[in-house]
Design a protein around this motif. Sequence first.
Motif, PDB file in Angstrom:
ATOM      1  N   ILE A   1       8.617  36.887 -77.257  1.00 49.55           N
ATOM      2  CA  ILE A   1       8.016  37.927 -76.888  1.00 49.55           C
ATOM      3  C   ILE A   1       8.478  38.789 -75.875  1.00 49.55           C
ATOM      4  O   ILE A   1       9.161  38.264 -74.858  1.00 49.55           O
ATOM      5  CB  ILE A   1       6.385  37.579 -76.808  1.00 49.55           C
ATOM      6  CG1 ILE A   1       6.300  36.543 -75.486  1.00 49.55           C
ATOM      7  CG2 ILE A   1       6.017  36.824 -78.039  1.00 49.55           C
ATOM      8  CD1 ILE A   1       4.898  36.350 -75.216  1.00 49.55           C
ATOM      9  N   ASP A   2       7.918  40.211 -75.556  1.00 48.92           N
ATOM     10  CA  ASP A   2       8.434  40.960 -74.670  1.00 48.92           C
ATOM     11  C   ASP A   2       7.421  40.635 -73.559  1.00 48.92           C
ATOM     12  O   ASP A   2       7.672  41.158 -72.289  1.00 48.92           O
ATOM     13  CB  ASP A   2       8.676  42.222 -74.942  1.00 48.92           C
ATOM     14  CG  ASP A   2       9.970  42.348 -75.994  1.00 48.92           C
ATOM     15  OD1 ASP A   2      10.867  41.553 -75.643  1.00 48.92           O
ATOM     16  OD2 ASP A   2      10.023  43.104 -77.082  1.00 48.92           O
ATOM     17  N   LYS A   3       5.976  40.673 -73.578  1.00 51.09           N
ATOM     18  CA  LYS A   3       5.085  40.901 -72.718  1.00 51.09           C
ATOM     19  C   LYS A   3       3.821  40.034 -72.983  1.00 51.09           C
ATOM     20  O   LYS A   3       3.306  39.844 -74.264  1.00 51.09           O
ATOM     21  CB  LYS A   3       4.717  42.447 -72.620  1.00 51.09           C
ATOM     22  CG  LYS A   3       3.978  42.893 -71.547  1.00 51.09           C
ATOM     23  CD  LYS A   3       3.814  44.307 -71.639  1.00 51.09           C
ATOM     24  CE  LYS A   3       2.411  44.701 -70.724  1.00 51.09           C
ATOM     25  NZ  LYS A   3       1.963  46.188 -71.057  1.00 51.09           N
ATOM     26  N   GLY A   4       3.138  39.596 -72.150  1.00 50.85           N
ATOM     27  CA  GLY A   4       1.997  39.014 -72.341  1.00 50.85           C
ATOM     28  C   GLY A   4       2.057  37.489 -72.166  1.00 50.85           C
ATOM     29  O   GLY A   4       2.899  36.979 -71.596  1.00 50.85           O
ATOM     30  N   THR A   5       1.094  36.813 -72.669  1.00 47.52           N
ATOM     31  CA  THR A   5       1.140  35.186 -72.309  1.00 47.52           C
ATOM     32  C   THR A   5       1.060  34.649 -73.794  1.00 47.52           C
ATOM     33  O   THR A   5       0.427  34.882 -74.602  1.00 47.52           O
ATOM     34  CB  THR A   5      -0.137  34.800 -71.625  1.00 47.52           C
ATOM     35  OG1 THR A   5      -0.180  35.617 -70.390  1.00 47.52           O
ATOM     36  CG2 THR A   5       0.062  33.335 -71.196  1.00 47.52           C
ATOM     37  N   LEU A   6       1.952  33.608 -74.067  1.00 45.88           N
ATOM     38  CA  LEU A   6       1.822  32.806 -75.319  1.00 45.88           C
ATOM     39  C   LEU A   6       2.143  31.367 -74.897  1.00 45.88           C
ATOM     40  O   LEU A   6       2.960  30.983 -74.550  1.00 45.88           O
ATOM     41  CB  LEU A   6       2.829  33.363 -76.316  1.00 45.88           C
ATOM     42  CG  LEU A   6       2.944  32.530 -77.751  1.00 45.88           C
ATOM     43  CD1 LEU A   6       1.972  32.468 -78.373  1.00 45.88           C
ATOM     44  CD2 LEU A   6       4.251  33.388 -78.577  1.00 45.88           C
ATOM     45  N   THR A   7       0.991  30.833 -75.310  1.00 43.76           N
ATOM     46  CA  THR A   7       1.096  29.266 -75.162  1.00 43.76           C
ATOM     47  C   THR A   7       0.703  28.511 -76.235  1.00 43.76           C
ATOM     48  O   THR A   7       0.007  28.742 -77.098  1.00 43.76           O
ATOM     49  CB  THR A   7      -0.350  28.774 -74.071  1.00 43.76           C
ATOM     50  OG1 THR A   7      -0.349  29.801 -72.974  1.00 43.76           O
ATOM     51  CG2 THR A   7       0.113  27.419 -73.218  1.00 43.76           C
ATOM     52  N   VAL A   8       1.555  27.681 -76.342  1.00 47.84           N
ATOM     53  CA  VAL A   8       1.703  26.332 -77.664  1.00 47.84           C
ATOM     54  C   VAL A   8       1.670  25.347 -77.317  1.00 47.84           C
ATOM     55  O   VAL A   8       2.473  24.599 -76.556  1.00 47.84           O
ATOM     56  CB  VAL A   8       2.882  26.798 -78.656  1.00 47.84           C
ATOM     57  CG1 VAL A   8       2.886  25.936 -79.638  1.00 47.84           C
ATOM     58  CG2 VAL A   8       2.863  28.563 -78.751  1.00 47.84           C
ATOM     59  N   ASP A   9       0.723  24.289 -77.663  1.00 43.04           N
ATOM     60  CA  ASP A   9       0.387  23.142 -77.209  1.00 43.04           C
ATOM     61  C   ASP A   9       0.602  22.768 -75.806  1.00 43.04           C
ATOM     62  O   ASP A   9       1.449  22.035 -75.478  1.00 43.04           O
ATOM     63  CB  ASP A   9       1.308  22.177 -78.145  1.00 43.04           C
ATOM     64  CG  ASP A   9       0.968  20.599 -77.932  1.00 43.04           C
ATOM     65  OD1 ASP A   9      -0.315  20.520 -77.531  1.00 43.04           O
ATOM     66  OD2 ASP A   9       1.591  19.909 -78.464  1.00 43.04           O
TER      67      ASP A   9
END
Length: 240
Positions: free
Chosen positions: A53-61
Amino acid sequence: MITFQGVHKWFKSLHVLNDINLHVTSGEVLVVCGPSGSGKSTLIRTINQLEPIDKGTLTVDGMDLLDKKTDINKLRAEVGFVFQQFNLYPHLSVLNNIILAPTKIRKTAKRDAEEQAMALLERVGLAEKRNAYPSQLSGGQQQRVAIARALAMKPRIMLFDEPTSALDPEMIGEVLAVMKDLAVSGMTMVVVTHEMGFAREVAHRVAFMDAGTVLEEATPDEFFSRPKHERAQQFLRQLL
Ligand code: ADP
Ligand code: MG
């Protein structure tokens, strides 16, 4: 298990993911639908970082995918992925397709991996095909092996990108049945599919994508009986 907050992604000038906010809790099944080119595959591929991804927050487990310290191999071991094309290794038997990653990546002993693989083949109804090669199987059988292969890594999340789109109609049901069984067992799943019967029956929530945004997010009941946006109504009409 999965949280998107203000996630954006561009392919050059194409704003392919535009402010995605989604939350998938443990054991939840999210179905993602929407017109071709709306960004569904890109969205699901960001979850195991096949697309960054380029921007923002991505949380996986608990893993922050923008954190350079996040171990991508650990992430990929926890997130199983099943594609439209089954991508089985043609030169390996069904059993060897399934034990490859557990023995090479998880360093599981061959005998244990084989035992687990047989249990998974029982589960997808293909125990008798353990010594067959992919070319000797139907499309539906190959996709069931692909699901068993993904499960062999003991993932905590399973992603499916149009898993039945390449199948002859008579084989779709057997693959959806395996996915339903998995959902009922409590697996956290994100499924891109146009199989609205599956969505209605199995999904906890449906996200409708259009032009890189999640235009609508609702329970299947709400989404199918009262879609809010004209684009969603149009999409559902054209599936009938
Ligand atoms: P969907 O799965 O909903 O059909 P995709 O996520 O595959 O949508 O594609 C969304 C948009 O991004 C489309 O316009 C597609 O052409 C474009 N796209 C997908 N992958 C790439 C890529 N690797 N490079 C450039 N554009 C891409
Ligand atoms: Mg796609």
